[in-house]
Design a protein around this motif. Structure first.
Motif, PDB file in Angstrom:
ATOM      1  N   ASN A  49       0.709  -1.084   0.059  1.00 29.00           N
ATOM      2  CA  ASN A  49       0.062  -0.079  -0.152  1.00 29.00           C
ATOM      3  C   ASN A  49       0.852   1.319  -0.032  1.00 29.00           C
ATOM      4  O   ASN A  49       0.624   2.200  -0.516  1.00 29.00           O
ATOM      5  CB  ASN A  49      -0.789   0.004   1.145  1.00 29.00           C
ATOM      6  CG  ASN A  49      -2.112  -1.169   1.172  1.00 29.00           C
ATOM      7  OD1 ASN A  49      -2.457  -1.635   0.249  1.00 29.00           O
ATOM      8  ND2 ASN A  49      -2.370  -1.604   2.399  1.00 29.00           N
ATOM      9  N   THR A  67       0.894   3.984  -2.878  1.00 28.70           N
ATOM     10  CA  THR A  67       0.713   5.455  -2.495  1.00 28.70           C
ATOM     11  C   THR A  67       1.959   6.423  -3.190  1.00 28.70           C
ATOM     12  O   THR A  67       1.434   7.281  -3.891  1.00 28.70           O
ATOM     13  CB  THR A  67       0.431   5.714  -1.072  1.00 28.70           C
ATOM     14  OG1 THR A  67      -0.569   4.766  -0.681  1.00 28.70           O
ATOM     15  CG2 THR A  67       0.125   7.207  -0.776  1.00 28.70           C
ATOM     16  N   THR A  86      -0.926  14.028   1.957  1.00 30.92           N
ATOM     17  CA  THR A  86      -1.815  13.045   1.791  1.00 30.92           C
ATOM     18  C   THR A  86      -2.364  12.416   3.174  1.00 30.92           C
ATOM     19  O   THR A  86      -1.441  11.767   3.703  1.00 30.92           O
ATOM     20  CB  THR A  86      -1.786  12.062   0.577  1.00 30.92           C
ATOM     21  OG1 THR A  86      -0.798  11.381   0.874  1.00 30.92           O
ATOM     22  CG2 THR A  86      -1.457  12.834  -0.599  1.00 30.92           C
ATOM     23  N   GLU A  87      -3.371  12.112   3.440  1.00 31.50           N
ATOM     24  CA  GLU A  87      -3.975  11.227   4.449  1.00 31.50           C
ATOM     25  C   GLU A  87      -3.449  10.001   4.625  1.00 31.50           C
ATOM     26  O   GLU A  87      -3.145   9.360   5.386  1.00 31.50           O
ATOM     27  CB  GLU A  87      -5.447  11.432   4.525  1.00 31.50           C
ATOM     28  CG  GLU A  87      -6.180  12.801   5.252  1.00 31.50           C
ATOM     29  CD  GLU A  87      -7.463  12.559   5.323  1.00 31.50           C
ATOM     30  OE1 GLU A  87      -8.201  11.831   5.839  1.00 31.50           O
ATOM     31  OE2 GLU A  87      -8.223  13.962   5.020  1.00 31.50           O
ATOM     32  N   ASN A  88      -3.821   9.562   3.246  1.00 34.40           N
ATOM     33  CA  ASN A  88      -3.137   7.997   2.965  1.00 34.40           C
ATOM     34  C   ASN A  88      -1.709   7.648   3.347  1.00 34.40           C
ATOM     35  O   ASN A  88      -1.428   6.887   4.189  1.00 34.40           O
ATOM     36  CB  ASN A  88      -3.537   7.501   1.532  1.00 34.40           C
ATOM     37  CG  ASN A  88      -3.909   6.010   1.398  1.00 34.40           C
ATOM     38  OD1 ASN A  88      -3.856   5.176   2.471  1.00 34.40           O
ATOM     39  ND2 ASN A  88      -3.232   5.431   0.225  1.00 34.40           N
ATOM     40  N   PHE A  89      -1.096   8.409   2.916  1.00 38.87           N
ATOM     41  CA  PHE A  89       0.315   8.205   3.109  1.00 38.87           C
ATOM     42  C   PHE A  89       0.933   8.579   4.486  1.00 38.87           C
ATOM     43  O   PHE A  89       1.601   7.731   5.278  1.00 38.87           O
ATOM     44  CB  PHE A  89       1.362   9.434   2.262  1.00 38.87           C
ATOM     45  CG  PHE A  89       2.797   9.328   2.507  1.00 38.87           C
ATOM     46  CD1 PHE A  89       3.520   8.104   2.038  1.00 38.87           C
ATOM     47  CD2 PHE A  89       3.592  10.162   3.066  1.00 38.87           C
ATOM     48  CE1 PHE A  89       4.743   8.002   2.151  1.00 38.87           C
ATOM     49  CE2 PHE A  89       4.770   9.832   3.583  1.00 38.87           C
ATOM     50  CZ  PHE A  89       5.570   8.964   2.941  1.00 38.87           C
ATOM     51  N   ALA A 106      -1.198   8.217   7.237  1.00 39.62           N
ATOM     52  CA  ALA A 106      -1.901   7.158   7.840  1.00 39.62           C
ATOM     53  C   ALA A 106      -0.633   5.820   7.926  1.00 39.62           C
ATOM     54  O   ALA A 106      -0.739   5.055   8.690  1.00 39.62           O
ATOM     55  CB  ALA A 106      -3.097   6.848   7.436  1.00 39.62           C
ATOM     56  N   LEU A 107      -0.609   5.561   6.515  1.00 39.97           N
ATOM     57  CA  LEU A 107       0.425   4.436   6.295  1.00 39.97           C
ATOM     58  C   LEU A 107       1.768   4.491   7.072  1.00 39.97           C
ATOM     59  O   LEU A 107       2.282   3.616   7.714  1.00 39.97           O
ATOM     60  CB  LEU A 107       0.729   4.040   4.785  1.00 39.97           C
ATOM     61  CG  LEU A 107      -0.436   3.388   4.075  1.00 39.97           C
ATOM     62  CD1 LEU A 107      -0.231   3.840   2.553  1.00 39.97           C
ATOM     63  CD2 LEU A 107      -0.786   2.057   4.532  1.00 39.97           C
TER      64      LEU A 107
END
Length: 194
Positions: free
Chosen positions: A56, A60, A119-122, A124-125
């Motif tokens: 993931n 990203t 970015t929120e995804n990065f 969070a990961l």
């Protein structure tokens, strides 16, 4: 009581004491071996969690830095090597160190892209990976403490006699060899720029 009876009783008591000590030492070795296996399985769970986060993370970063294919391939190869079963703790540690170094290069690529870091995804990961790394470190400390205790028992007299009789041997430590992890932190208060 005659002398022969007293001697026989003393011999029986000594044999019983030695037998009880051997059983106790054996049970201690079994307990330590089981603690080490349990600790290793906990580390293994956290390593699998880490390995599951990496694809993931790569995807990203790929969205922002697609031209960095060499870094993505290095991380993927290091991950593939790290998830191979049947490794000893020392081999697993070496594979995980390679993966950590590859992830370091991936995060270095990410540093060049402020939009990606926002970015929120990065985020969070990255946070999840950091938490997993902390759990791996805690598991490694627990595992290595149990290994130290077993190894000390295996090597010290008289427990080493029982260890030899029942084929208990030293266990391997799970150690970090990454120089970046072992290096002392550098503190600079801006005084070198004067």
């Amino acid at each position: 009581m005659n002398f022969a009876t007293v001697v026989a009783l003393v011999v029986v008591v000594v044999v019983l004491v030695v037998l009880i000590w051997v059983v106790s030492a054996y049970n201690t070795f079994v307990r330590l071996r089981n603690l080490i296996q349990e600790a290793w399985r906990q580390i293994d769970v956290e390593l699998h969690r880490r390995h599951d986060l990496i694809p993931n993370l790569i995807e990203t970063v790929k969205g922002y830095a697609a031209h960095e294919s060499g870094v993505f391939e290095a991380v993927s190869q290091a991950r593939a090597a790290a998830i191979q079963p049947g490794s000893t703790p020392a081999q697993q540690a070496a594979q995980e160190n390679n993966l950590t170094q590859a992830l370091g290069r991936l995060f270095a690529v990410a540093e060049a892209y402020p939009q990606l870091r926002a970015t929120e995804n990065f985020v969070a990961l990255q946070h999840e990976l950091t938490n997993t790394e902390d759990r791996i470190a805690a598991g490694r400390r627990f595992y290595n403490a149990n290994v130290r205790e077993l190894n000390t028992k295996v090597e010290t007299f008289p427990a080493n006699i029982v260890a030899g009789m029942f084929h208990f041997s030293r266990a391997e430590y799970f150690e970090v060899t990454d120089p970046a992890v072992r290096a002392a932190p550098v503190v600079d208060f801006g005084q070198g720029n004067a």
